[in-house]
Design a protein around this motif. Sequence first.
Motif, PDB file in Angstrom:
ATOM      1  N   LEU A  69     -10.067  -5.666   4.472  1.00 52.83           N
ATOM      2  CA  LEU A  69      -9.270  -6.891   4.622  1.00 52.83           C
ATOM      3  C   LEU A  69      -8.971  -7.556   3.279  1.00 52.83           C
ATOM      4  O   LEU A  69      -7.869  -8.054   3.061  1.00 52.83           O
ATOM      5  N   ALA A  70      -9.977  -7.577   2.385  1.00 50.48           N
ATOM      6  CA  ALA A  70      -9.848  -8.468   1.227  1.00 50.48           C
ATOM      7  C   ALA A  70      -9.597  -7.782  -0.105  1.00 50.48           C
ATOM      8  O   ALA A  70      -9.129  -8.438  -1.033  1.00 50.48           O
ATOM      9  N   ALA A  71      -9.871  -6.473  -0.217  1.00 50.02           N
ATOM     10  CA  ALA A  71      -9.768  -5.841  -1.544  1.00 50.02           C
ATOM     11  C   ALA A  71      -8.353  -5.914  -2.103  1.00 50.02           C
ATOM     12  O   ALA A  71      -8.172  -5.949  -3.314  1.00 50.02           O
ATOM     13  N   ASN A  72      -7.358  -5.938  -1.227  1.00 48.50           N
ATOM     14  CA  ASN A  72      -5.959  -5.894  -1.682  1.00 48.50           C
ATOM     15  C   ASN A  72      -5.289  -7.257  -1.760  1.00 48.50           C
ATOM     16  O   ASN A  72      -4.163  -7.349  -2.248  1.00 48.50           O
ATOM     17  N   LEU A  73      -5.925  -8.287  -1.256  1.00 46.69           N
ATOM     18  CA  LEU A  73      -5.217  -9.568  -1.097  1.00 46.69           C
ATOM     19  C   LEU A  73      -4.731 -10.143  -2.435  1.00 46.69           C
ATOM     20  O   LEU A  73      -3.545 -10.388  -2.623  1.00 46.69           O
ATOM     21  N   TYR A  74      -5.676 -10.354  -3.350  1.00 47.82           N
ATOM     22  CA  TYR A  74      -5.308 -10.970  -4.633  1.00 47.82           C
ATOM     23  C   TYR A  74      -4.410 -10.039  -5.465  1.00 47.82           C
ATOM     24  O   TYR A  74      -3.354 -10.491  -5.958  1.00 47.82           O
ATOM     25  N   PRO A  75      -4.785  -8.733  -5.625  1.00 48.44           N
ATOM     26  CA  PRO A  75      -3.909  -7.860  -6.426  1.00 48.44           C
ATOM     27  C   PRO A  75      -2.497  -7.768  -5.857  1.00 48.44           C
ATOM     28  O   PRO A  75      -1.526  -7.775  -6.602  1.00 48.44           O
ATOM     29  N   ARG A  76      -2.373  -7.737  -4.525  1.00 50.65           N
ATOM     30  CA  ARG A  76      -1.040  -7.636  -3.926  1.00 50.65           C
ATOM     31  C   ARG A  76      -0.241  -8.921  -4.172  1.00 50.65           C
ATOM     32  O   ARG A  76       0.949  -8.873  -4.474  1.00 50.65           O
ATOM     33  N   ASP A  77      -0.900 -10.076  -4.041  1.00 54.42           N
ATOM     34  CA  ASP A  77      -0.213 -11.350  -4.306  1.00 54.42           C
ATOM     35  C   ASP A  77       0.269 -11.417  -5.749  1.00 54.42           C
ATOM     36  O   ASP A  77       1.330 -11.959  -6.032  1.00 54.42           O
ATOM     37  N   ARG A  78      -0.529 -10.848  -6.636  1.00 57.00           N
ATOM     38  CA  ARG A  78      -0.170 -10.896  -8.053  1.00 57.00           C
ATOM     39  C   ARG A  78       0.980  -9.940  -8.357  1.00 57.00           C
ATOM     40  O   ARG A  78       1.927 -10.297  -9.049  1.00 57.00           O
ATOM     41  N   GLU A  79       0.874  -8.720  -7.804  1.00 57.79           N
ATOM     42  CA  GLU A  79       1.920  -7.723  -8.080  1.00 57.79           C
ATOM     43  C   GLU A  79       3.252  -8.107  -7.458  1.00 57.79           C
ATOM     44  O   GLU A  79       4.305  -7.867  -8.039  1.00 57.79           O
ATOM     45  N   SER A  80       3.201  -8.692  -6.267  1.00 57.84           N
ATOM     46  CA  SER A  80       4.463  -9.056  -5.602  1.00 57.84           C
ATOM     47  C   SER A  80       4.991 -10.398  -6.107  1.00 57.84           C
ATOM     48  O   SER A  80       5.963 -10.915  -5.565  1.00 57.84           O
ATOM     49  N   ARG A  81       4.321 -10.969  -7.084  1.00 57.91           N
ATOM     50  CA  ARG A  81       4.735 -12.236  -7.727  1.00 57.91           C
ATOM     51  C   ARG A  81       4.793 -13.400  -6.732  1.00 57.91           C
ATOM     52  O   ARG A  81       5.612 -14.299  -6.857  1.00 57.91           O
ATOM     53  N   VAL A  82       3.945 -13.350  -5.729  1.00 53.78           N
ATOM     54  CA  VAL A  82       3.852 -14.452  -4.765  1.00 53.78           C
ATOM     55  C   VAL A  82       2.896 -15.523  -5.296  1.00 53.78           C
ATOM     56  O   VAL A  82       3.034 -16.708  -5.010  1.00 53.78           O
ATOM     57  N   LEU A  83       1.958 -15.058  -6.123  1.00 53.71           N
ATOM     58  CA  LEU A  83       0.859 -15.926  -6.534  1.00 53.71           C
ATOM     59  C   LEU A  83       1.323 -17.109  -7.397  1.00 53.71           C
ATOM     60  O   LEU A  83       0.938 -18.258  -7.135  1.00 53.71           O
ATOM     61  N   LEU A  84       2.174 -16.822  -8.379  1.00 55.42           N
ATOM     62  CA  LEU A  84       2.571 -17.899  -9.303  1.00 55.42           C
ATOM     63  C   LEU A  84       3.320 -19.036  -8.599  1.00 55.42           C
ATOM     64  O   LEU A  84       2.974 -20.210  -8.804  1.00 55.42           O
ATOM     65  N   PRO A  85       4.335 -18.726  -7.763  1.00 54.74           N
ATOM     66  CA  PRO A  85       4.995 -19.834  -7.060  1.00 54.74           C
ATOM     67  C   PRO A  85       4.040 -20.616  -6.156  1.00 54.74           C
ATOM     68  O   PRO A  85       4.139 -21.835  -6.031  1.00 54.74           O
ATOM     69  N   LEU A  86       3.088 -19.891  -5.554  1.00 52.06           N
ATOM     70  CA  LEU A  86       2.118 -20.579  -4.686  1.00 52.06           C
ATOM     71  C   LEU A  86       1.278 -21.565  -5.485  1.00 52.06           C
ATOM     72  O   LEU A  86       1.036 -22.702  -5.066  1.00 52.06           O
ATOM     73  N   LEU A  87       0.808 -21.095  -6.644  1.00 50.60           N
ATOM     74  CA  LEU A  87      -0.076 -21.935  -7.443  1.00 50.60           C
ATOM     75  C   LEU A  87       0.676 -23.008  -8.225  1.00 50.60           C
ATOM     76  O   LEU A  87       0.086 -23.973  -8.695  1.00 50.60           O
ATOM     77  N   ALA A  88       2.008 -22.812  -8.343  1.00 51.86           N
ATOM     78  CA  ALA A  88       2.778 -23.771  -9.130  1.00 51.86           C
ATOM     79  C   ALA A  88       2.856 -25.124  -8.439  1.00 51.86           C
ATOM     80  O   ALA A  88       2.754 -26.168  -9.071  1.00 51.86           O
TER      81      ALA A  88
END
Lengths: 251, 126
Positions: A69-88
């Motif tokens: 469930l969790a091993a891919n969550l953060y790396p996938r968010d980072r690679e798909s560039r979802v993380l930065l807009p979320l944290l912005a």
Amino acid sequence: MRTIRAFADMTMKMLLRRRTIYGISIVILLALLGISRVPSFDVGNEGRFILDFGMFGLEIGALLLAIGLAANLYPRDRESRVLLPLLAVPLSRAHYLLGRFAGAALVQMASLVAGCLGLVAVLAINGYAVPPALIPAALLLVVEGWFLLSVVFFFGFWTSPPLNAPLTVLLFIISQMSVREFVSLLPAASGAMKVIRLLLPHMDAFHIKDPIAHGETVPLLYFAVAAFYGLCYTAFILTVGLAVFRSRDLR
Amino acid sequence: MRPAGASFLRALSAALFLIACALPGDYDIEDVAPTSHLGEPCEHDHGHGELQEAGHEHHDDAERQESTQTGMHVHEAGQRNHGTEWFFNQPWASPFIWPKMLRDSLVLAALAAVIALVSRRLTRRA
């Protein structure tokens, strides 16, 4: 709190759309069905075998679920560039971690409870009594699963997914060892080994299948103490993970 | 890595070192168990010449003779003995270890709070 709840809800829906959870849950249920077909070799109380193997299967299932469930969550968010807009704007890093963790923890709990109900059904179909301590034992398994989930999140912030799984499995294995057993792996550096072992959790605290399978009574107080221990360790690992996440430059 | 990250990692290392010092190596149940939990040791030949624990049950002379011949002996069911000590040396069966679990839990909770506050402060400063 509302932000975390909303993000946890989003995470839960996202995880339920993936096939991972269904695949692992089906494997757990198939393993339980297979366990019920293990012959007793004429040893009395065959239900003991089913309970023992079944709870071991659920524990391994908790480990697989945490990784799946969790091993891919953060790396996938980072690679798909979802993380930065979320944290912005909408989320802080703590909100992100707690939301993702809460969503994954709820999905993992649902799957483990389904596995436990499967074990109860297997026992009932085979005509064996279901020990009342199975319910608190299952809750302890859920706490153990949450702890493993927090470990996967922690490794996720500074390793790649292919490295995350073996590191988590390694931690799962060595955390089962006593201090003495762990030090005996490398007696030449006993001091360093002792320090390393003291930082690792004592996962034997969650081992409750033996007394239940053998009909021993486990005080309810113990379940409470062990669950508190597991939750505190989970909080500690999550906080260390958050600190690593906060120190990351995501650009 | 940001400068705050580096100083945080130093703070984290110090915190982990403090945990290691705070939690003494008193968790192995067989090392810290009181005699009442382990049972009284007795010298008894089990075929491997070790000091073993009480709880053996020799029912009669005939059985003892048979046991000696086959190298086997009988223990009372459900009792602690050399074969079942692993079972009774688990945390659920050792109430004297529960306060240590509580102590560790509280130390971990306090450390979690400290690490969260320190990392938040360092991030804001950066």
